[in-house]
Design an enzyme around this catalytic site. Structure first.
Site, PDB file in Angstrom:
ATOM      1  N   SER A 123       0.822  -1.208   0.000  1.00 44.37           N
ATOM      2  CA  SER A 123       0.000   0.000   0.000  1.00 44.37           C
ATOM      3  C   SER A 123       0.854   1.256   0.000  1.00 44.37           C
ATOM      4  O   SER A 123       0.320   2.357  -0.149  1.00 44.37           O
ATOM      5  CB  SER A 123      -0.917   0.018   1.232  1.00 44.37           C
ATOM      6  OG  SER A 123      -0.143   0.031   2.422  1.00 44.37           O
ATOM      7  N   HIS A 144      -3.374  -4.184  -5.248  1.00 43.85           N
ATOM      8  CA  HIS A 144      -3.636  -3.661  -3.912  1.00 43.85           C
ATOM      9  C   HIS A 144      -5.099  -3.816  -3.521  1.00 43.85           C
ATOM     10  O   HIS A 144      -5.975  -3.110  -4.030  1.00 43.85           O
ATOM     11  CB  HIS A 144      -3.220  -2.189  -3.843  1.00 43.85           C
ATOM     12  CG  HIS A 144      -3.408  -1.574  -2.497  1.00 43.85           C
ATOM     13  ND1 HIS A 144      -3.726  -0.252  -2.299  1.00 43.85           N
ATOM     14  CD2 HIS A 144      -3.334  -2.120  -1.243  1.00 43.85           C
ATOM     15  CE1 HIS A 144      -3.838  -0.004  -1.015  1.00 43.85           C
ATOM     16  NE2 HIS A 144      -3.609  -1.119  -0.347  1.00 43.85           N
ATOM     17  N   GLU A 156      -6.692  -1.806  -6.557  1.00 41.20           N
ATOM     18  CA  GLU A 156      -5.844  -0.957  -7.388  1.00 41.20           C
ATOM     19  C   GLU A 156      -4.848  -1.843  -8.140  1.00 41.20           C
ATOM     20  O   GLU A 156      -4.065  -2.559  -7.514  1.00 41.20           O
ATOM     21  CB  GLU A 156      -5.088   0.059  -6.527  1.00 41.20           C
ATOM     22  CG  GLU A 156      -5.976   1.107  -5.897  1.00 41.20           C
ATOM     23  CD  GLU A 156      -5.219   2.068  -4.998  1.00 41.20           C
ATOM     24  OE1 GLU A 156      -5.517   3.267  -5.023  1.00 41.20           O
ATOM     25  OE2 GLU A 156      -4.314   1.607  -4.262  1.00 41.20           O
ATOM     26  N   ASN A 194      -4.696   6.372  -1.192  1.00 40.78           N
ATOM     27  CA  ASN A 194      -3.917   6.941  -0.090  1.00 40.78           C
ATOM     28  C   ASN A 194      -3.424   8.351  -0.390  1.00 40.78           C
ATOM     29  O   ASN A 194      -3.098   9.109   0.525  1.00 40.78           O
ATOM     30  CB  ASN A 194      -2.742   6.031   0.264  1.00 40.78           C
ATOM     31  CG  ASN A 194      -3.155   4.908   1.188  1.00 40.78           C
ATOM     32  OD1 ASN A 194      -4.112   5.037   1.945  1.00 40.78           O
ATOM     33  ND2 ASN A 194      -2.456   3.792   1.126  1.00 40.78           N
TER      34      ASN A 194
END
Length: 516
Positions: A123, A144, A156, A194
């Site tokens: 991540s 991900h 992802e 993120n």
């Protein structure tokens, strides 16, 4: 590209929560899954835990018993890495350590067939960097998942500098076949979620640090007006401040100190003090037994001074706030519409009070510019017909007595008002504007498409609407204006509008987002 066939053996390395969840997802689709962990017995314990979870689903009638048994039969604990040689897809879900991951993939390259797809669930680490020592980095990508993997839809698919396009497309198709919502991303710090989520926490923290409102009030506004499932402070408490702060620091450092990702000293103090949130019993809130939870601050409509329903004068077009007028009309008040002044945004006149949707300026500043002393600004809402709370701010030079009839009017419509100190952009508007700005920058920098940016935030962190779709609903010109005014108010590069957003605002173009 077609997905991997069900005959493909999937290997998952790492039997923690993420690894076990990914293994369950692959087995549920029909793959034979080999689960490996270097800790003795960890893989077997993880499979037992999966079985217990499936059993609960069966008992609730959400899964057929035979299907649960079939899923478990496809899960195999592995004690030696060499037993993964026949895998067609390997998903690594181990510790976030670059050297350890590089060493693992160097070994896997020697062990697995030349056409085996090698992926990492990282991540935070660069896919390009992990692949740097590989002989064939073109077959390596990020895959991900989000925790818990069996429930969270987003995946992802991250391409490094050398990732072959067909590899990324095969992984995308496979994740889709597994029932997930995949998105393509280029390997940049934070990938999509993120990175794009940073403003949600950052703007809440800044409002708190500036004394605009307390945590309970800000959280309530983001929920009750913004439509988010949780406010920023309760979400940070849930994630854990050690984790959330570390991600922010990582993204900030990776972008060479870009002020948009500046970590918060307030959050650092919580980490330093061991107040990590729910898992430690205290964070922004106190989760200990018998702790009294703070309540959001609301203006009181008690002791109403309204003798009869007032007349509301509407000047100009309220734009995205037009549904608020419809809701206020439903209280039975008399509404008079008249043309506003040229270049003046729509506003509401209630007695001596002038109400307007925030444009990113402080109420005090805007009151001077518009020669309107008793100016009351109100915040953005996801759905003005459903919102149960709105933020308002009043100019310093205003007669505060004008707040009472405003509060009473909104109370008639079932809307509580929370008074913020005169903060630029209030709460929801500034948060949405910054989320949209970051998404627009990611699209401009070719990290992802506009559609994938919105899908990622809806299915990765459960946002009520994708940030770019939201920007278009509000109006890209309005969002750009809010950011420009906030940049002027703070004098900081943090609020600089994205060039991509500016182009949309100037040309009236669209991001081409899809409804998810």
């Amino acid at each position: 590209m077609p997905p991997l066939s069900k005959d493909t053996i999937v290997a998952v390395i790492g039997a923690g929560a993420m690894g076990a969840g990914i293994a369950q997802v692959a087995a549920s689709y029909g793959h034979q899954v080999k689960l490996f962990d270097k800790a003795e017995g960890a893989a077997s314990r993880a499979i037992d835990s999966i079985g217990a979870g499936l059993g609960k689903l069966v008992s609730r009638g959400k899964l057929d018993h035979s299907e649960a048994e079939a899923i478990l039969s496809r899960l195999q604990p592995i004690e030696e890495l060499s037993q993964l040689a026949d895998a067609g897809l390997v998903v690594e879900a181990i510790i976030e350590n670059l050297d350890i991951k590089r060493s693992l993939f160097a070994e896997l390259e020697q062990l697995c067939a030349a056409d085996t797809l090698l992926t990492s669930n990282t991540s935070s680490l660069s896919i390009t960097s992990i692949a740097a020592g590989m002989q064939h980095p073109e077959r390596f990508a990020g895959l991900h998942f989000f925790n818990p993997a069996p429930i969270m839809k987003l995946v992802e698919v991250i391409s490094g500098l050398d990732t072959d396009r067909h590899v990324a497309e095969t992984l995308y198709a496979s994740a889709s076949a597994w029932g997930k919502k995949p998105v393509h991303a280029r390997s940049t710090p934070g990938f999509i979620v993120n990175r794009l989520a940073r403003p949600f926490y950052a703007e809440g923290l800044r409002l708190l640090e500036e004394g605009a409102a307390d945590t309970a009030t800000i959280d309530a506004l983001l929920r009750d007006a913004g439509g988010f499932r949780m406010g920023p402070f309760e979400l940070m408490d849930l994630i854990g401040h050690d984790v959330n702060y570390a991600v922010t620091c990582s993204v900030f450092d990776a972008y060479y100190g870009d002020q948009r990702f500046l970590p918060s000293l307030t959050q650092k103090a919580l980490v330093d003090g061991g107040r990590l949130g729910r898992k430690s019993g205290r964070g922004f809130y106190d989760y200990r037994t018998d702790a009294v939870q703070p309540q959001p601050q609301s203006l009181s409509s008690a002791g109403s001074t309204l003798v009869e329903l007032p007349t509301l004068i509407v000047e100009g077009d309220l734009g995205v706030a037009e549904p608020l007028l419809t809701r206020l009309q439903q209280t039975g008040i008399h509404v008079v519409r008249r043309q506003g002044l040229a270049n003046q945004q729509g506003r509401l006149l209630l007695g001596d009070a002038v109400l307007a949707l925030t444009d990113g300026r402080m109420a005090s500043e805007r009151a001077v510019a518009e020669a309107t002393a008793n100016l009351v600004l109100f915040d953005l809402a996801l759905d003005y017909q459903q919102a149960s709370r709105l933020a308002v701010a009043i100019a310093d030079q205003a007669d505060r007595r004008v707040l009472q009839p405003v509060t009473e009017l909104f109370a008639l419509a079932g809307i509580q008002l929370s008074l913020l100190d005169d903060a630029p952009g209030l709460a929801v508007m500034r948060t949405v504007a910054m989320l949209a700005n970051e998404a627009a920058d990611a699209v401009m920098q070719q990290v992802c498409s506009a559609a994938d940016a919105d899908i990622a935030m809806q299915f990765g962190v459960n946002y009520p609407r994708g940030p770019l779709a939201w920007a278009e609903a509000v109006g890209t010109q309005r969002i750009h204006q809010v950011l420009t005014h906030m940049q002027q108010a703070y004098g900081e590069d943090r609020y600089r509008p994205s060039r991509q957003l500016k182009r949309m605002a100037v040309t009236g173009g669209h991001f081409h987002v899809n409804a998810a």
